[in-house]
Design a protein around this motif. Sequence first.
Motif, PDB file in Angstrom:
ATOM      1  N   SER A   1       0.830  -1.200   0.000  1.00 37.28           N
ATOM      2  CA  SER A   1       0.000   0.000   0.000  1.00 37.28           C
ATOM      3  C   SER A   1       0.866   1.252   0.000  1.00 37.28           C
ATOM      4  O   SER A   1       2.023   1.236   0.453  1.00 37.28           O
ATOM      5  CB  SER A   1      -0.942   0.018   1.208  1.00 37.28           C
ATOM      6  OG  SER A   1      -0.206   0.261   2.398  1.00 37.28           O
ATOM      7  N   ASP A   2       0.318   2.339  -0.517  1.00 38.09           N
ATOM      8  CA  ASP A   2       1.042   3.614  -0.537  1.00 38.09           C
ATOM      9  C   ASP A   2       1.446   4.034   0.875  1.00 38.09           C
ATOM     10  O   ASP A   2       2.544   4.550   1.083  1.00 38.09           O
ATOM     11  CB  ASP A   2       0.183   4.712  -1.173  1.00 38.09           C
ATOM     12  CG  ASP A   2      -0.048   4.483  -2.661  1.00 38.09           C
ATOM     13  OD1 ASP A   2       0.708   3.699  -3.279  1.00 38.09           O
ATOM     14  OD2 ASP A   2      -0.989   5.088  -3.199  1.00 38.09           O
ATOM     15  N   GLU A   3       0.576   3.814   1.836  1.00 37.75           N
ATOM     16  CA  GLU A   3       0.865   4.164   3.223  1.00 37.75           C
ATOM     17  C   GLU A   3       2.049   3.338   3.758  1.00 37.75           C
ATOM     18  O   GLU A   3       2.921   3.870   4.457  1.00 37.75           O
ATOM     19  CB  GLU A   3      -0.372   3.937   4.083  1.00 37.75           C
ATOM     20  CG  GLU A   3      -0.255   4.487   5.471  1.00 37.75           C
ATOM     21  CD  GLU A   3      -1.559   4.346   6.253  1.00 37.75           C
ATOM     22  OE1 GLU A   3      -2.399   3.484   5.899  1.00 37.75           O
ATOM     23  OE2 GLU A   3      -1.717   5.088   7.229  1.00 37.75           O
TER      24      GLU A   3
ATOM     25  N   VAL B   1       4.433   1.996   1.882  1.00 32.27           N
ATOM     26  CA  VAL B   1       5.619   2.478   1.171  1.00 32.27           C
ATOM     27  C   VAL B   1       6.191   3.699   1.874  1.00 32.27           C
ATOM     28  O   VAL B   1       7.399   3.784   2.127  1.00 32.27           O
ATOM     29  CB  VAL B   1       5.299   2.793  -0.307  1.00 32.27           C
ATOM     30  CG1 VAL B   1       6.426   3.586  -0.960  1.00 32.27           C
ATOM     31  CG2 VAL B   1       5.033   1.508  -1.089  1.00 32.27           C
ATOM     32  N   GLU B   2       5.334   4.660   2.215  1.00 35.36           N
ATOM     33  CA  GLU B   2       5.794   5.875   2.889  1.00 35.36           C
ATOM     34  C   GLU B   2       6.430   5.559   4.240  1.00 35.36           C
ATOM     35  O   GLU B   2       7.465   6.120   4.594  1.00 35.36           O
ATOM     36  CB  GLU B   2       4.651   6.870   3.044  1.00 35.36           C
ATOM     37  CG  GLU B   2       4.211   7.484   1.736  1.00 35.36           C
ATOM     38  CD  GLU B   2       5.343   8.166   0.966  1.00 35.36           C
ATOM     39  OE1 GLU B   2       6.121   8.939   1.565  1.00 35.36           O
ATOM     40  OE2 GLU B   2       5.469   7.883  -0.240  1.00 35.36           O
ATOM     41  N   ALA B   3       5.823   4.657   4.994  1.00 36.62           N
ATOM     42  CA  ALA B   3       6.371   4.278   6.303  1.00 36.62           C
ATOM     43  C   ALA B   3       7.732   3.600   6.148  1.00 36.62           C
ATOM     44  O   ALA B   3       8.685   3.896   6.890  1.00 36.62           O
ATOM     45  CB  ALA B   3       5.396   3.360   7.041  1.00 36.62           C
ATOM     46  N   ILE B   4       7.848   2.712   5.186  1.00 34.79           N
ATOM     47  CA  ILE B   4       9.110   1.993   4.959  1.00 34.79           C
ATOM     48  C   ILE B   4      10.185   2.961   4.486  1.00 34.79           C
ATOM     49  O   ILE B   4      11.337   2.888   4.924  1.00 34.79           O
ATOM     50  CB  ILE B   4       8.902   0.841   3.965  1.00 34.79           C
ATOM     51  CG1 ILE B   4       7.967  -0.205   4.571  1.00 34.79           C
ATOM     52  CG2 ILE B   4      10.238   0.218   3.568  1.00 34.79           C
ATOM     53  CD1 ILE B   4       7.398  -1.185   3.564  1.00 34.79           C
ATOM     54  N   LEU B   5       9.820   3.891   3.603  1.00 36.97           N
ATOM     55  CA  LEU B   5      10.791   4.890   3.156  1.00 36.97           C
ATOM     56  C   LEU B   5      11.278   5.744   4.321  1.00 36.97           C
ATOM     57  O   LEU B   5      12.448   6.126   4.368  1.00 36.97           O
ATOM     58  CB  LEU B   5      10.184   5.770   2.058  1.00 36.97           C
ATOM     59  CG  LEU B   5      10.023   5.108   0.695  1.00 36.97           C
ATOM     60  CD1 LEU B   5       9.222   6.004  -0.240  1.00 36.97           C
ATOM     61  CD2 LEU B   5      11.374   4.763   0.081  1.00 36.97           C
TER      62      LEU B   5
ATOM     63  N   ALA C   1      -0.060 -11.673  -2.061  1.00 34.86           N
ATOM     64  CA  ALA C   1       0.119 -11.171  -0.684  1.00 34.86           C
ATOM     65  C   ALA C   1       0.094  -9.655  -0.693  1.00 34.86           C
ATOM     66  O   ALA C   1       0.298  -9.010  -1.727  1.00 34.86           O
ATOM     67  CB  ALA C   1       1.434 -11.677  -0.098  1.00 34.86           C
ATOM     68  N   GLY C   2      -0.132  -9.074   0.471  1.00 33.30           N
ATOM     69  CA  GLY C   2      -0.144  -7.624   0.587  1.00 33.30           C
ATOM     70  C   GLY C   2       0.564  -7.164   1.843  1.00 33.30           C
ATOM     71  O   GLY C   2       0.529  -7.840   2.869  1.00 33.30           O
ATOM     72  N   LEU C   3       1.226  -6.038   1.752  1.00 26.17           N
ATOM     73  CA  LEU C   3       1.888  -5.412   2.894  1.00 26.17           C
ATOM     74  C   LEU C   3       1.182  -4.095   3.136  1.00 26.17           C
ATOM     75  O   LEU C   3       1.186  -3.221   2.246  1.00 26.17           O
ATOM     76  CB  LEU C   3       3.382  -5.215   2.582  1.00 26.17           C
ATOM     77  CG  LEU C   3       4.247  -4.574   3.663  1.00 26.17           C
ATOM     78  CD1 LEU C   3       4.191  -5.378   4.957  1.00 26.17           C
ATOM     79  CD2 LEU C   3       5.675  -4.451   3.172  1.00 26.17           C
ATOM     80  N   HIS C   4       0.576  -3.968   4.299  1.00 28.53           N
ATOM     81  CA  HIS C   4      -0.231  -2.792   4.605  1.00 28.53           C
ATOM     82  C   HIS C   4       0.064  -2.332   6.025  1.00 28.53           C
ATOM     83  O   HIS C   4       0.514  -3.121   6.874  1.00 28.53           O
ATOM     84  CB  HIS C   4      -1.725  -3.116   4.482  1.00 28.53           C
ATOM     85  CG  HIS C   4      -2.074  -3.729   3.170  1.00 28.53           C
ATOM     86  ND1 HIS C   4      -2.264  -2.989   2.026  1.00 28.53           N
ATOM     87  CD2 HIS C   4      -2.246  -5.030   2.804  1.00 28.53           C
ATOM     88  CE1 HIS C   4      -2.545  -3.796   1.023  1.00 28.53           C
ATOM     89  NE2 HIS C   4      -2.538  -5.048   1.470  1.00 28.53           N
ATOM     90  N   ILE C   5      -0.243  -1.078   6.306  1.00 34.47           N
ATOM     91  CA  ILE C   5      -0.126  -0.539   7.655  1.00 34.47           C
ATOM     92  C   ILE C   5      -1.442  -0.866   8.367  1.00 34.47           C
ATOM     93  O   ILE C   5      -2.526  -0.592   7.858  1.00 34.47           O
ATOM     94  CB  ILE C   5       0.084   0.991   7.642  1.00 34.47           C
ATOM     95  CG1 ILE C   5       1.386   1.337   6.928  1.00 34.47           C
ATOM     96  CG2 ILE C   5       0.057   1.556   9.038  1.00 34.47           C
ATOM     97  CD1 ILE C   5       2.635   0.883   7.624  1.00 34.47           C
ATOM     98  N   ARG C   6      -1.314  -1.444   9.525  1.00 34.39           N
ATOM     99  CA  ARG C   6      -2.497  -1.814  10.314  1.00 34.39           C
ATOM    100  C   ARG C   6      -2.690  -0.793  11.435  1.00 34.39           C
ATOM    101  O   ARG C   6      -1.748  -0.512  12.165  1.00 34.39           O
ATOM    102  CB  ARG C   6      -2.297  -3.201  10.885  1.00 34.39           C
ATOM    103  CG  ARG C   6      -3.518  -3.778  11.472  1.00 34.39           C
ATOM    104  CD  ARG C   6      -3.288  -5.235  11.714  1.00 34.39           C
ATOM    105  NE  ARG C   6      -4.073  -5.636  12.861  1.00 34.39           N
ATOM    106  CZ  ARG C   6      -4.005  -6.796  13.414  1.00 34.39           C
ATOM    107  NH1 ARG C   6      -3.156  -7.676  12.981  1.00 34.39           N
ATOM    108  NH2 ARG C   6      -4.765  -7.080  14.445  1.00 34.39           N
ATOM    109  N   HIS C   7      -3.881  -0.268  11.548  1.00 34.65           N
ATOM    110  CA  HIS C   7      -4.183   0.735  12.562  1.00 34.65           C
ATOM    111  C   HIS C   7      -5.018   0.119  13.680  1.00 34.65           C
ATOM    112  O   HIS C   7      -5.867  -0.725  13.440  1.00 34.65           O
ATOM    113  CB  HIS C   7      -4.964   1.897  11.953  1.00 34.65           C
ATOM    114  CG  HIS C   7      -4.184   2.632  10.909  1.00 34.65           C
ATOM    115  ND1 HIS C   7      -3.220   3.551  11.223  1.00 34.65           N
ATOM    116  CD2 HIS C   7      -4.221   2.567   9.558  1.00 34.65           C
ATOM    117  CE1 HIS C   7      -2.704   4.031  10.103  1.00 34.65           C
ATOM    118  NE2 HIS C   7      -3.290   3.444   9.098  1.00 34.65           N
ATOM    119  N   GLY C   8      -4.745   0.543  14.889  1.00 37.09           N
ATOM    120  CA  GLY C   8      -5.607   0.185  16.015  1.00 37.09           C
ATOM    121  C   GLY C   8      -5.519  -1.238  16.496  1.00 37.09           C
ATOM    122  O   GLY C   8      -6.503  -1.804  16.978  1.00 37.09           O
ATOM    123  N   GLY C   9      -4.338  -1.849  16.400  1.00 38.77           N
ATOM    124  CA  GLY C   9      -4.184  -3.173  17.002  1.00 38.77           C
ATOM    125  C   GLY C   9      -4.254  -4.234  16.068  1.00 38.77           C
ATOM    126  O   GLY C   9      -4.138  -5.268  15.903  1.00 38.77           O
TER     127      GLY C   9
END
Length: 92
Positions: free
Chosen positions: A11-13, A15-19, A84-92
Amino acid sequence: MPRNEQPMTISDEAVEAILGVRGREPDADDLALRVAIGGVNGLDFAYELTFVPRDDAGDDDVATTYGDLPVVIPADSVEHLQGAGLHIRHGG
């Protein structure tokens, strides 16, 4: 020459976190995110996410980009990362 395909989504989010994390490394511009299967426990995979020099991609590996993030996927992990997908998970 490494293959250029995208067997998984990032996800774009994410990508930004990893960068942002990669940006704290002294040689950040030369690093790619390596996504690999590190092991299997029953039907579950253990994933390894590490930064490696971009030029470390082998001829049979996938070397691609997601936005501004270069990604290397070892050849022996590509099949298992299909869909597969790599995403930022919010709230636990």
